[in-house]
Design an enzyme around this catalytic site. Structure first.
Site, PDB file in Angstrom:
ATOM      1  N   HIS A  16       0.857  -1.191   0.000  1.00  0.00           N
ATOM      2  CA  HIS A  16       0.000   0.000   0.000  1.00  0.00           C
ATOM      3  C   HIS A  16       0.892   1.240   0.000  1.00  0.00           C
ATOM      4  CE1 HIS A  16      -3.661  -2.329   0.905  1.00  0.00           C
ATOM      5  NE2 HIS A  16      -2.796  -3.133   1.515  1.00  0.00           N
ATOM      6  N   ARG A  18      -0.587   4.486  -0.729  1.00  0.00           N
ATOM      7  CA  ARG A  18      -1.430   5.679  -0.513  1.00  0.00           C
ATOM      8  C   ARG A  18      -1.227   6.691  -1.641  1.00  0.00           C
ATOM      9  NH1 ARG A  18      -3.647   2.063   2.620  1.00  0.00           N
ATOM     10  NH2 ARG A  18      -2.946   2.012   4.763  1.00  0.00           N
ATOM     11  N   LYS A 100      -7.851  -6.814  -7.699  1.00  0.00           N
ATOM     12  CA  LYS A 100      -7.938  -7.147  -6.282  1.00  0.00           C
ATOM     13  C   LYS A 100      -9.390  -7.292  -5.838  1.00  0.00           C
ATOM     14  CE  LYS A 100      -6.391  -7.567  -2.043  1.00  0.00           C
ATOM     15  NZ  LYS A 100      -5.736  -6.650  -1.132  1.00  0.00           N
ATOM     16  N   HIS A 251      -0.464   4.188   8.196  1.00  0.00           N
ATOM     17  CA  HIS A 251      -1.523   5.050   8.735  1.00  0.00           C
ATOM     18  C   HIS A 251      -0.841   6.019   9.695  1.00  0.00           C
ATOM     19  CE1 HIS A 251      -5.054   2.690   7.393  1.00  0.00           C
ATOM     20  NE2 HIS A 251      -4.294   1.641   7.588  1.00  0.00           N
ATOM     21  N   ALA A 263      -6.613  -0.601  10.776  1.00  0.00           N
ATOM     22  CA  ALA A 263      -5.806  -1.804  10.538  1.00  0.00           C
ATOM     23  C   ALA A 263      -4.693  -1.470   9.558  1.00  0.00           C
ATOM     24  CB  ALA A 263      -6.681  -2.901   9.957  1.00  0.00           C
TER      25      ALA A 263
HETATM   26  O1  DOR Z   1      -4.199  -4.246   7.746  1.00  0.00           O
HETATM   27  C1  DOR Z   1      -4.542  -3.941   6.620  1.00  0.00           C
HETATM   28  N1  DOR Z   1      -4.362  -2.695   6.144  1.00  0.00           N
HETATM   29  N2  DOR Z   1      -5.143  -4.857   5.855  1.00  0.00           N
HETATM   30  C2  DOR Z   1      -5.664  -4.554   4.673  1.00  0.00           C
HETATM   31  O2  DOR Z   1      -6.196  -5.426   4.034  1.00  0.00           O
HETATM   32  C3  DOR Z   1      -5.660  -3.159   4.168  1.00  0.00           C
HETATM   33  C4  DOR Z   1      -4.578  -2.392   4.763  1.00  0.00           C
HETATM   34  C5  DOR Z   1      -4.691  -0.911   4.560  1.00  0.00           C
HETATM   35  O3  DOR Z   1      -4.953  -0.491   3.433  1.00  0.00           O
HETATM   36  O4  DOR Z   1      -4.458  -0.150   5.502  1.00  0.00           O
HETATM   37 ZN    ZN Z   2      -3.067  -5.167   1.807  1.00  0.00          ZN
END
Ligand code: DOR
Ligand code: ZN
Length: 349
Positions: A16, A18, A100, A251, A263
């Site tokens: 990821h 962003r 996905k 994050h 998450a």
């Molecule tokens: O922990 C996760 N974060 N699992 C995911 O599937 C998405 C990801 C996120 O985009 O932050």
């Molecule tokens: Zn992921």
């Protein structure tokens, strides 16, 4: 004891990145280590067609030095409305490598995901016909116990789907259980799985070590030690069906350290080093190159990289945080702690 390890340059098959300022602050960590990365499409709004994927790819490259050798491999976000035409356009584009599947509501930014799998049948058929892999977030979204969601998804959704589409290439992403290992190991050809560093190095005790640990929360959630052992055994076994996918998912601190935290675990700052540690723990360092640099490109039908990287056994201390958004930093995996392997001469992209 091995002190230096030279391996073919690895790729990250699940990442990821962003967008905007966040993208600019995290992309260099990956570009320094990996030649390619499969970039997840769960932006807001999600990346649902090739045009958007190419525009996003350009923003990624713009966040890196001009002469970067990093090659972002793009993905589309499957929705109830993804048409066969959207799939053909993606398959015709060398920069798009997969589609996905997020069951709606399964994880971060999955609200646009698939609500009814039968609606995606035309897209899945087209993917199977054109050799476009389906990348799967494998958790059910009902009231199933959070630790059982992967197994339930495999039994009730994925196994039937793999049977309905025997030619479809499928990557079960970020596997966490012995059930996922067994499904991939014993399943038909064309099935593979990615494995994250956190699911190799931690179990569900790490969610509560000394108090609740929001920076260890990701989805699928960390599991029981017996599952960690099964996933470790699979990743380090030398089987071609398992390969590296960090799922590094940044994050900002304020959205992790809060009453209802997001998450996602950020690991790109040590995206290969953490795996070296895990493989060493398993006594299987000699299998790292297969897992990190060979199995992924072989599955996707892409060439293996030709450059090498060197890892040295030399503990280094991870910063407590990295700059991320204005006044809202990023807390990395192992924040303030040590990692036992270091990358020698990382590219300073
Ligand atoms: O922990 C996760 N974060 N699992 C995911 O599937 C998405 C990801 C996120 O985009 O932050
Ligand atoms: Zn992921």
């Amino acid at each position: 004891m091995t002190e230096r390890l030279v391996i073919i340059q690895p790729d990250d098959w699940h990442l990821h990145l962003r967008d905007g300022a966040a993208l600019a602050s995290v992309a260099p960590f990956t570009a320094r280590r990996f030649r390619r990365a499969v970039v997840m499409p769960n932006l807001r709004p999600p990346v649902t067609n090739t045009e958007q994927a190419l525009a996003y790819r350009q923003r990624i490259l713009d966040a890196l030095p001009r002469d970067t050798s990093f090659d972002p491999l793009m993905t589309l976000y499957l929705t109830d409305n993804t048409s066969p035409k959207v799939i053909s356009e993606a398959a015709a584009c060398e920069h798009v490598v997969g589609v996905k599947l997020y069951p709606a509501g399964a994880t971060t930014n999955s609200d646009f995901g698939v609500t009814r799998l039968d609606k995606t049948e035309p897209a899945l058929e087209q993917m199977a016909a054109l050799g476009m892999p389906l990348l799967v977030h494998g958790e059910v979204t009902d009231k199933t116990d959070v630790f059982e969601r992967e197994k339930r998804f495999i039994d009730s959704v994925l196994a039937p789907l793999a049977q309905r589409h025997p030619q479809l290439k499928i990557v079960l992403e970020h596997i966490t259980t012995s059930d996922a290992v067994a499904f991939v190991n014993t399943g038909r050809p064309g099935l593979a799985a990615t494995v994250t560093p956190q699911h190799l190095l931690m179990n569900r005790n790490d969610l509560f070590a000394g108090g609740v640990r929001p920076h260890h929360f990701c989805l699928p959630v960390l599991k029981h030690e017996r599952h960690r052992e099964a996933v470790m055994e699979a990743a380090t076994s030398g089987s071609a069906r398992f390969f590296l996918g960090t799922d590094s998912a940044p994050h900002a601190r304020s959205s992790k350290e809060t009453a209802c935290g997001c998450a996602g675990i950020f690991s790109a700052h040590a995206g290969i080093e953490l795996y070296a540690e895990a493989f060493e723990q398993a006594g299987r360092l000699e299998q790292l190159q297969k897992f990190a640099s060979e199995n992924g490109p072989d599955f996707y039908g892409l060439p293996r990289n030709t450059d090498t990287i060197t890892l040295v056994r030399e503990p280094w201390q991870v910063p407590v945080s990295y700059p991320f958004l204005d006044n809202d930093p990023l807390v990395p995996l192992r924040s303030g702690e040590t990692i036992s392997w270091r990358l020698e001469n990382p590219r300073h992209d």
